[in-house]
Design an enzyme around this catalytic site. Sequence first.
Site, PDB file in Angstrom:
ATOM      1  N   ASP A   1      19.983  16.566  39.413  1.00 40.36           N
ATOM      2  CA  ASP A   1      19.504  15.451  39.482  1.00 40.36           C
ATOM      3  C   ASP A   1      19.755  14.752  38.208  1.00 40.36           C
ATOM      4  O   ASP A   1      19.851  13.438  38.122  1.00 40.36           O
ATOM      5  CB  ASP A   1      17.583  15.493  39.401  1.00 40.36           C
ATOM      6  CG  ASP A   1      17.062  14.286  39.716  1.00 40.36           C
ATOM      7  OD1 ASP A   1      17.360  13.413  40.664  1.00 40.36           O
ATOM      8  OD2 ASP A   1      15.764  13.924  39.232  1.00 40.36           O
TER       9      ASP A   1
ATOM     10  N   CYS B   1      15.630   5.909  47.105  1.00 38.19           N
ATOM     11  CA  CYS B   1      15.185   7.112  45.837  1.00 38.19           C
ATOM     12  C   CYS B   1      14.051   6.479  45.350  1.00 38.19           C
ATOM     13  O   CYS B   1      12.963   7.549  45.029  1.00 38.19           O
ATOM     14  CB  CYS B   1      16.493   6.766  44.814  1.00 38.19           C
ATOM     15  SG  CYS B   1      16.269   8.060  43.612  1.00 38.19           S
TER      16      CYS B   1
ATOM     17  N   TYR C   1      10.523   9.091  47.043  1.00 39.54           N
ATOM     18  CA  TYR C   1       9.999   9.783  46.053  1.00 39.54           C
ATOM     19  C   TYR C   1       8.429   9.280  45.568  1.00 39.54           C
ATOM     20  O   TYR C   1       7.428  10.221  45.483  1.00 39.54           O
ATOM     21  CB  TYR C   1      10.712   9.609  44.739  1.00 39.54           C
ATOM     22  CG  TYR C   1      11.692  10.782  44.546  1.00 39.54           C
ATOM     23  CD1 TYR C   1      11.531  11.786  43.635  1.00 39.54           C
ATOM     24  CD2 TYR C   1      12.870  10.682  45.376  1.00 39.54           C
ATOM     25  CE1 TYR C   1      12.844  12.540  43.536  1.00 39.54           C
ATOM     26  CE2 TYR C   1      13.842  11.610  45.137  1.00 39.54           C
ATOM     27  CZ  TYR C   1      13.689  12.903  44.056  1.00 39.54           C
ATOM     28  OH  TYR C   1      14.815  13.599  44.291  1.00 39.54           O
TER      29      TYR C   1
ATOM     30  N   TYR D   1       5.588  11.832  40.235  1.00 37.36           N
ATOM     31  CA  TYR D   1       5.975  10.676  41.087  1.00 37.36           C
ATOM     32  C   TYR D   1       4.577  10.188  42.251  1.00 37.36           C
ATOM     33  O   TYR D   1       4.793   9.363  42.731  1.00 37.36           O
ATOM     34  CB  TYR D   1       6.962  11.400  42.448  1.00 37.36           C
ATOM     35  CG  TYR D   1       8.190  11.518  41.505  1.00 37.36           C
ATOM     36  CD1 TYR D   1       8.933  10.593  41.185  1.00 37.36           C
ATOM     37  CD2 TYR D   1       8.727  12.792  41.072  1.00 37.36           C
ATOM     38  CE1 TYR D   1      10.282  10.713  40.377  1.00 37.36           C
ATOM     39  CE2 TYR D   1       9.891  13.073  40.134  1.00 37.36           C
ATOM     40  CZ  TYR D   1      10.495  12.094  40.113  1.00 37.36           C
ATOM     41  OH  TYR D   1      11.734  11.960  39.149  1.00 37.36           O
TER      42      TYR D   1
ATOM     43  N   GLU E   1      18.972  11.495  50.808  1.00 37.00           N
ATOM     44  CA  GLU E   1      17.812  12.183  49.854  1.00 37.00           C
ATOM     45  C   GLU E   1      17.493  13.464  50.370  1.00 37.00           C
ATOM     46  O   GLU E   1      17.141  14.442  49.708  1.00 37.00           O
ATOM     47  CB  GLU E   1      16.765  11.137  50.190  1.00 37.00           C
ATOM     48  CG  GLU E   1      16.738  10.211  49.072  1.00 37.00           C
ATOM     49  CD  GLU E   1      16.732  10.395  47.874  1.00 37.00           C
ATOM     50  OE1 GLU E   1      16.213  11.429  47.492  1.00 37.00           O
ATOM     51  OE2 GLU E   1      17.461   9.654  46.922  1.00 37.00           O
TER      52      GLU E   1
END
Length: 234
Positions: free
Chosen positions: A58, A149, A153, A177, A219
């Site tokens: 990440d 993204c 998330y 998140y 993802e």
Amino acid sequence: METSGSIPGTYQSSRSFSAELWEAITPIYTAILDHPFITGLTDGTLPHDAFRHFIEQDSHYLRDYARALALCAAKSPTEDDVRAFAHDAVSAIAAEQEMHAEFMFQLGGSAEEAEKAPVGPTTRAYTSYLLATVYGGSFLDGLAAVLPCYWIYARVGTALLAESSPDALYARWIATYGDQAFQSVVRRVVELADRTGAEATPAQRAAALGHFVTTARYEWMFWEAAWRRESWPV
């Protein structure tokens, strides 16, 4: 379908573009929630080695994602959108420097070790596709490519927040998140997708939807790669 009062060439529909986008990836999102990496976050069974792999990859991903957001800023239709995407690009780098450094320390490593970790196959493929799309495509293409993204998330964070985790490290990640400030940012980007999609032709919307589905698949693959501790086969 176009209506008599529509702008020629634009797409008019009773459904928002974001509804069309999310419907297209619903099976992918379900597979993400069911993935053992995600379920392992909430029940605390995810091995720390898998989470460290995720953080390392990440760190690489977010540096290129920040570049993609900066390009979206440059192509944005309004000054407000330019400022918003520029701020998001800075925030992506800040997350890489601050949150990941904290996680790596708690995992017995350092931010420098994360930076030196090899970029994995899925990470390389995802960021290459992302940057190629944002560089070479329209603003709507780039927006659709960066949107999963944000959006996935946010949805995952909301879904997991109610359960949290017995592992303090994972509970911290979930809280990040699931936070309302992050949710507000995502709503802004989704609304921009609706606004931009409403002005696009059916062909332009279809192309953007294809990019959105592709990066949504990446993802899932990103979490799968962390779960398997993916490395280059040769």
